[in-house]
Scaffold this motif. Structure first.
Motif: not given
Length: 103
Positions: A44-56, A58-64, A84-89
């Motif tokens: 992804k060329s940079e691992a910024g906050e936005e990228y982790f927010q997107e991953l989180a 997606g993880f919330y939508e898929e799993n929780l 809260k869950a997205i912030q934790l993820f």
């Protein structure tokens, strides 16, 4: 915890609090089982906050999300649980990434 939610989930104030704690515990368990690929992040060329927010998100939508929907929380509580869950993820995924990169 699920038993407490089942038995006392109908109690007006206590039920919502128990359900939110249950969601928090479930989110913690799920994210501790999740691992990310460092190669995927580096691509992804940079691992910024936005990228982790997107991953989180997606993880919330898929799993929780289905677990949260099953509980029948009011909209304000559902939104709070989701935030809260997205912030934790996001925090956990970022920590996992930093640990993998530094090792």
């Amino acid at each position: 915890m699920k038993l407490l939610v089942t038995l006392l989930g109908w109690v007006p104030v206590l039920g919502i609090s128990l359900k939110l704690m249950y969601i928090g515990n479930l989110a913690s368990e799920m994210i501790n089982q999740k691992t990310i690929s460092v190669d995927k992040v580096e691509a992804k060329s940079e691992a910024g906050e936005e990228y982790f927010q997107e991953l989180a998100d997606g993880f919330y939508e898929e799993n929780l999300r289905e677990h949260v929907d099953e509980l029948g929380l009011p909209e304000f509580a559902t939104n709070k649980a989701k935030d809260k869950a997205i912030q934790l993820f996001s925090t956990k995924l970022k920590e996992q990434y930093q640990n993998k990169v530094s090792s």
